[in-house]
Enzyme design. Structure first.
Site, mmCIF file in Angstrom:
data_model
loop_
_atom_site.group_PDB
_atom_site.id
_atom_site.type_symbol
_atom_site.label_atom_id
_atom_site.label_comp_id
_atom_site.label_asym_id
_atom_site.label_seq_id
_atom_site.Cartn_x
_atom_site.Cartn_y
_atom_site.Cartn_z
ATOM 1 N N ASP A 178 0.827 -1.195 0.000
ATOM 2 C CA ASP A 178 0.000 0.000 0.000
ATOM 3 C C ASP A 178 0.874 1.262 0.000
ATOM 4 O O ASP A 178 1.944 1.291 0.605
ATOM 5 C CB ASP A 178 -0.895 -0.016 1.242
ATOM 6 N N HIS A 195 4.750 6.753 -0.666
ATOM 7 C CA HIS A 195 4.766 7.425 0.634
ATOM 8 C C HIS A 195 5.693 6.732 1.636
ATOM 9 O O HIS A 195 5.618 7.004 2.835
ATOM 10 C CB HIS A 195 3.349 7.488 1.193
ATOM 11 N N GLU A 244 0.950 -0.281 -4.970
ATOM 12 C CA GLU A 244 -0.025 0.763 -5.277
ATOM 13 C C GLU A 244 0.699 2.110 -5.382
ATOM 14 O O GLU A 244 1.155 2.658 -4.377
ATOM 15 C CB GLU A 244 -1.089 0.840 -4.183
#
Length: 555
Positions: free
Chosen positions: A268, A272, A310
């Site tokens: 995920d 980031h 992702e």
């Protein structure tokens, strides 16, 4: 509904080259007894609905995934989530961590999904049916400090009257000051919108998104175990000497691989997280899987640990993230591209249908040009828990478009069965909840399901579909070939309706026999010409004469 209870002989061992991944949210898929999750009230679209690991196991045993040609299950995060709820966007409903993206303790199973033994049974059952297991994992952020979690671990941060909290006022019952919240993850672990914690930055790596506490994956400073985990009686987390935040996260996630033989991760929020995290995770997970296989399947020569990621908005082009251990990235663009193929299209009109197939052919040609000989791959999808459900009015034709697409593909639970959006939530600000309805076991669209199954099994048996050269042979009816040089695999596909006589002498041996995997019929090539009538779809594969005489494909 009865489905085959057999291991699919069509599962491709070269999984990374031909991933056919089924993604399900455990909570929304199936209860342990095989029934649908409970139908939540209209004002509770974000609560746990009751799906279990045991429910997934039952559907594996019944052959649901094998019948679709699937070779891997992507399962929502199985580890423990925050214990309560937070307010949804615009304070519309109570939002719980049923989706697995608000982690609390990475070392124990989420009890609302079942026990550790239930999880092991699910993974073992998947492996016995030829399915790889891909876990959804989070390294970018921790779960929110909700009221129930604070009551369990930082009780003095919860003010009297919390029992009557509503989505609009629940934050007023929290006293999250520096002293109290030191008992939580702590400022050496996360950036958070709490006094005394590091602030968020302006870039992807340091930005705090949606108020979620941001793990300091970029820090090299050793940290101690967070206070709440030191006091948590059921945790398996222990202090690791000279280890930064990312080292703990990697250790915790790889423990799932080492204990259960997990085959891969769906990662995920890739952009980031510090890229070193992903590189180190891939290496550590690969070693953990080798250890598990040495103990449990020493005679099986299987593929390496696999990771997809992702990167929201990403497409099919090569991206820098592949340099950090990713075998695959999710293709967020195909959903919109598929919508464009069928936009303003009446499939009963020859002109309109022809326009759709021309659009699709351009798409196929571009994807094949990028992916057929590349060292990277993608997962394309029609529907997603992060975006929306694909238009159900075009779902059958869109299934055809997806399952014949170059690259890897992901089936979102319920696309194969005609699952509808959540009742009464279509007007919510949080559009993602609309796509996360309960699996429709009691209202399966059987014709649509059979269509998906034929496409999936055909794809599973032919690497040419995902990695082959794309050649258009006819515009109307639309006929194309895919040729995979490395394996010699060649397939022909026809989308109708219409009659066709196609010159295939340059592609296939003369007087060969072709099997239509969609209808079960057989066709001969005469003097280099293949003649046929196609109503909806033909899936042609080269078949030996022995298979024809026996009335079935050779194993």
């Amino acid at each position: 509904m009865d489905v085959p209870n057999t291991r699919s002989k069509l599962v491709d061992d070269a999984f990374a080259e031909n991933p056919i991944v089924y993604f399900l949210l455990t909570d929304r898929f199936c209860r342990g007894g095989g029934t649908p999750p409970s139908r939540a009230a209209v004002n509770d679209p974000g609560t746990f609905h009751g799906g279990k690991f045991a429910g997934v196991t039952r559907r594996i045993q019944e052959g649901w995934f094998n019948a679709l040609g699937v070779n891997a299950l992507w399962i929502s995060a199985p580890y423990e989530q925050i214990r309560g709820w937070v307010a949804s966007e615009n304070d519309e409903f109570r939002h719980e961590a049923y989706h697995g993206y608000w982690p609390l303790d990475f070392t124990v199973v989420e009890p609302r999904f079942g026990s550790r033994d239930d999880f092991k049974d699910m993974v073992d059952c998947a492996h016995a049916h030829g399915l790889k297991v891909i876990l959804d994992v989070v390294m970018s952020h921790a779960g929110y400090p909700d009221l129930a979690t604070l009551l369990a671990f930082v009780p003095d941060a919860v003010l009297p009257g919390w029992e009557n909290a509503t989505p609009k006022d629940y934050k007023s019952f929290m006293a999250m000051d520096t002293v109290r919240m030191a008992k939580w993850w702590g400022p050496e672990w996360v950036r958070a919108e709490i006094d005394g914690y590091p602030d968020g930055g302006d870039d992807d790596l340091t930005r705090i998104s949606y108020g979620l506490p941001k793990f300091l994956t970029e820090s090299d400073a050793p940290v101690s175990l967070p206070a709440f985990l030191r006091d948590k009686p059921d945790t398996e987390a222990i202090h690791l000497d000279d280890t930064p935040v990312r080292g703990y996260l990697i250790s915790w996630l790889c423990a799932w691989v080492r204990r259960y033989g997990i085959d891969g991760f769906r990662c995920d929020s890739v952009k980031h997280v510090d890229g070193r995290c992903w590189s180190e995770l891939k290496a550590a997970a690969g070693e953990a899987l080798r250890q598990w296989r040495a103990e449990h399947t020493p005679d099986v020569d299987d593929a390496d640990f696999w990771m997809t990621g992702e990167v929201f908005g990403g497409g099919i082009e090569y991206a820098r993230h592949y340099d950090h251990g990713f075998d695959n990235l999710i293709n967020f663009r195909f959903q919109g591209e598929a919508k464009a193929v069928f936009r303003n299209v009446d499939m009963n009109s020859a002109f309109s249908r022809g326009m759709a197939w021309r659009r699709l052919d351009k798409l196929y040609a571009r994807y094949a040009d990028v992916l057929s000989e590349s060292r990277h791959n993608v997962l394309s999808y029609l529907s997603s828990h992060d975006t929306e459900l694909f238009d159900r009015a075009h779902l059958r034709n869109a299934a055809t478009a997806l399952m014949l697409l170059p690259g890897g593909v992901q089936i979102f639970y319920g696309d194969e069965s005609g699952r509808k959006e959540s009742d009464g939530v279509s007007t919510l600000t949080d559009a993602c909840q609309v796509a996360r309805s309960d699996m429709n076991w009691e209202s399966i669209d059987t014709a649509l399901l059979e269509h998906w199954r034929k496409l999936g099994r055909f794809r599973a048996g032919h690497p040419a579909i995902g990695r082959g050269k794309h050649i258009r042979l006819s515009e109307e009816p639309y006929v194309f070939a895919r040729m995979h040089g490395a394996t010699g695999d060649t397939v022909l596909v026809a989308l109708g309706p219409g009659d066709a006589s196609i010159e295939v002498g340059a592609l296939l041996p003369d007087h060969a026999t072709l099997h239509d995997a969609y209808s079960g019929e057989w066709f001969d090539i005469d003097d280099g010409i293949l003649s046929f009538r196609v109503d909806e779809l033909r899936l042609f594969e080269l078949a030996p004469s022995l298979a024809r005489s026996s009335g079935r494909l050779a194993a």
